[in-house]
Design a protein around this motif. Structure first.
Motif, PDB file in Angstrom:
ATOM      1  N   ALA A   1       0.839  -1.145  -0.039  1.00 15.86           N
ATOM      2  CA  ALA A   1       0.027  -0.101   0.111  1.00 15.86           C
ATOM      3  C   ALA A   1       0.737   1.135  -0.161  1.00 15.86           C
ATOM      4  CB  ALA A   1      -1.073   0.000   1.225  1.00 15.86           C
ATOM      5  N   GLY A   2       0.562   2.219  -0.667  1.00 14.48           N
ATOM      6  CA  GLY A   2       1.069   3.443  -0.590  1.00 14.48           C
ATOM      7  C   GLY A   2       0.647   4.586  -1.911  1.00 14.48           C
ATOM      8  N   PRO A   3       0.968   5.852  -1.983  1.00 17.54           N
ATOM      9  CA  PRO A   3       0.329   6.428  -2.860  1.00 17.54           C
ATOM     10  C   PRO A   3       1.242   6.239  -4.248  1.00 17.54           C
ATOM     11  CG  PRO A   3       1.959   7.840  -1.466  1.00 17.54           C
ATOM     12  CD  PRO A   3       1.656   6.319  -0.791  1.00 17.54           C
ATOM     13  N   THR A   4       0.723   7.092  -5.336  1.00 14.55           N
ATOM     14  CA  THR A   4       1.404   6.942  -6.507  1.00 14.55           C
ATOM     15  C   THR A   4       2.734   7.261  -6.604  1.00 14.55           C
ATOM     16  OG1 THR A   4      -0.879   6.973  -7.861  1.00 14.55           O
ATOM     17  CG2 THR A   4       1.004   7.629  -9.016  1.00 14.55           C
ATOM     18  N   GLY A   5       3.864   6.590  -7.135  1.00 15.33           N
ATOM     19  CA  GLY A   5       5.058   7.032  -7.325  1.00 15.33           C
ATOM     20  C   GLY A   5       5.933   6.535  -6.274  1.00 15.33           C
TER      21      GLY A   5
END
Length: 642
Positions: A31-35
């Motif tokens: 899990a984690g934001p884009t980029g």
């Protein structure tokens, strides 16, 4: 049951140290934001399995190798692959069971091959080909990367296509892999299909060769086979007849020459011999005469030289020297009148030149006289030899005329018949050679037709074997597809895909059908396709887990399923609910690794989760440049980053 396939750990060797991720659970979410590098990590996993993963800039600059600890079937391996362009074609292999270093395996065709190792671990041969029906091509080889396309749903495909379904040239391979994994075909049937296409190719070539030869024969006005056989027989009969005539003529010619004619012939032979000798003698005499002429010219030149020397001495005797010709000093001095001014010796004023007829001159003159005598003798011999040549030539002519007169009426007609018989034999043989060439061309046509017929018979045999094999599997085919239809319909209902009332699996291409249409016709991308993907792959996995005789690997690697769902929280929640339920229902039998940027809050904690952010990216040993410095690997058709 399905084939066990688990990724136990991923280790990245970076310039600043190692980064390791372990996956002990049946369901793990990255899990984690884009980029932050989620797609980068998944592409590195694909790269570690020998695929052409898309490597981010941070990988090319800072990651030296990727190491995968995996279990497939009853085997466990550690695969280490360098990201260096010069080293990436070789993978180091370590057996985790035996703790032994195995020989390095190659990505390409050199032995040993990584593809062979992984396919063998799956219980599959590495020489299978996916042959399209009705084609003349053998089909491309089925590799582990084709199996991987049923386990890894990359970010750029999740809302567009299924296992490369947009590329029509990949369709035969995708369908072959589907049938192979679900036991709807066998290695033997795939081999027969390849053999069938190879036979189709050979038949097409045989037809082309046959047509080309026939067209050539027709275009060149070549005689038909029957006419050529008749003409060959007629030419052989003519040759036998002419040969008989020739033998008879030879027997008739023996008594033709009488005794007088024989004497004339002997005289002619002797006259021709002496004429040849006379010609040869004349030639020798002519060459001798030429040599003596050259010798006399040389001797005369020497005599002329001596005469020029004497004349020069006489002219120089009257010179009065004033200076020494050697040192150029003046010779003015008092000397008696009878002394030489140059050498001071007695100088007779009445100088008398030495006579020209010196010893050398006399010798040369004697040689000239001898040469002249020889030339006169040779001239006489040439005259006599010329007379002999003329006499012998006249004798040869008279004897030839007499022999011709005596033999003209008896020999010449037979010689003409002899010539006619010989010409007839040559013509008959030439005709036989010509028509034998024509017959060989027709034999070539027959051979080509026979080869084509044999290939067609082989094709019929192979086609019958394929039909029997497919018929034997037809019941299983219907059973598996019926079960997949039910499971897929249930999955679509659970995910509540908008406007979809009926969901099935196409019996021909094994792709999802929504409301009676191919899934790609319902939507060009976005949430509907993404949800259909999850429903499709989870349905395939569920059916494979229930069956006990499939080779389907119980492994799913999914990249960013929520990216195209946007605000569809209900669908996203249903999607994760199905995946969690499937993992819980098959503990230890299935593994799913999902990379996503936003998770439903209601399902957090139901699975192992590895969180990433810009301060702790996937390649954590390398400082992240921040959101503004992100270089995206892919971008979807809506323009959103993936």
């Amino acid at each position: 049951m399905t084939t066990i396939f688990r990724l136990m750990a991923v280790t990245l060797g970076t310039t600043e140290g190692e980064v390791r991720y372990e996956f002990p659970s049946d369901l793990t979410v990255l899990a984690g934001p884009t980029g932050v590098g989620k797609t980068t990590l998944l592409e590195l996993i694909k790269f570690g399995f020998g695929g052409n993963g898309m490597l981010a800039t941070v990988v090319e600059e800072s990651v030296g190798e990727v190491v995968l600890d995996m279990r497939v079937g009853s085997e466990s391996y550690r695969l280490s692959r360098s990201t260096d362009s010069k080293k990436r074609n070789v993978v180091r292999v370590y057996d985790l069971f035996t703790r032994e270093r195995l020989p390095d395996h190659n990505i390409g065709e050199d032995e040993p091959r990584l593809n062979t190792l992984l396919m063998s671990a799956l219980g599959l041969p590495d020489d299978m080909r996916a042959a399209a029906k009705g084609s003349t091509k053998k089909g491309t080889r089925i590799s582990f990367n084709d199996i991987l396309s049923f386990m890894y749903i990359p970010q750029d495909e999740i809302n567009r296509e299924i296992a490369g379904s947009r590329d029509t040239y990949l369709a035969p391979k995708r369908k072959a892999v589907f049938k192979l994994l679900f036991g709807l075909t066998s290695e033997g049937l795939l081999k027969l299909s390849t053999e069938l296409n190879d036979l189709n190719s050979q038949i097409e070539k045989a037809k082309s060769d046959n047509a080309a030869v026939r067209s050539f024969l027709q275009g060149s006005n070549t005689t038909s086979r029957e006419a050529a056989e008749q003409a060959t027989s007629a030419a052989a009969a003519d040759e036998r007849e002419a040969t008989g005539e020739l033998l008879a003529l030879r027997e008739q010619l023996d008594p033709v020459v009488d005794r007088h004619t024989q004497v004339l012939c002997d005289l002619l032979v002797d006259a021709e011999r002496t004429l040849a000798e006379a010609y040869a003698g004349a030639g020798v005499l002519e060459r001798s005469a030429t040599e003596y002429a050259k010798e006399r010219k040389r001797l005369q030149a020497d005599v002329d030289r001596l005469q020029r020397m004497a004349a020069a001495g006489e002219r120089l005797a009257d010179f009065e020297f004033v200076v020494c010709p050697r040192c150029m000093q003046s010779l003015e001095r008092d000397l008696p009148a009878d002394r030489c001014r140059l050498c001071a010796q007695h100088d007779p004023l009445d100088f008398a030149p030495s006579p020209v007829d010196s010893y050398e001159t006399r010798q040369l003159q004697e040689q000239l006289d001898e040469v002249d005598k020889q030339r006169e003798a040779i001239a006489m011999q040439i005259t006599a030899t010329t007379s002999v040549v003329n006499d012998r030539a006249e004798l040869v002519h008279r004897l030839t005329v007499q022999i011709d007169e005596r033999t003209r009426d008896r020999v010449t007609p037979r010689l003409q018949a002899f010539s006619d018989a010989t010409s007839k034999i040559a013509t008959a043989r030439a005709l036989q050679q010509h028509f034998e060439t024509v017959l060989r061309q027709w034999d070539r046509v027959g051979d080509l037709q026979l080869a084509e017929d044999e290939l067609r018979a082989q094709r019929e045999t192979v086609s019958a074997a394929i039909e029997r094999g497919e018929l034997a599997m037809s019941e299983r085919h219907d059973e598996i597809l019926d079960e997949l239809d039910a499971e897929f319909q249930d999955a679509v209902a659970q995910l509540a895909i908008p406007s979809v009332k009926e969901a099935k699996i196409d019996r021909g291409n094994y792709l999802p059908m929504l409301n009676g249409k191919l899934f790609s016709k319902i939507s060009r991308g976005g949430g509907i396709i993404t949800a259909t993907q999850i429903a499709y792959w989870s349905a395939l996995l569920a059916v494979a887990l229930r069956q006990r005789d499939t080779r389907y690997p119980a492994f799913l690697l999914i990249d960013s399923p929520r990216l195209a769902l946007n605000t569809a929280e209900r669908t996203a929640a249903a999607l994760y609910r199905r995946l969690v339920t499937q993992a819980d229902a098959n503990p230890g039998k299935v593994q799913m690794i999902i990379a996503d940027n936003e998770l439903p809050s209601t399902y957090r904690g139901e699975f192992d989760e590895i969180d990433f952010d810009y301060t702790s990216p996937t390649v954590s040993t390398i400082e992240h440049p921040g959101p503004a410095g992100v270089q995206l690997l892919r971008q979807d058709n809506t323009g959103e980053a993936e």
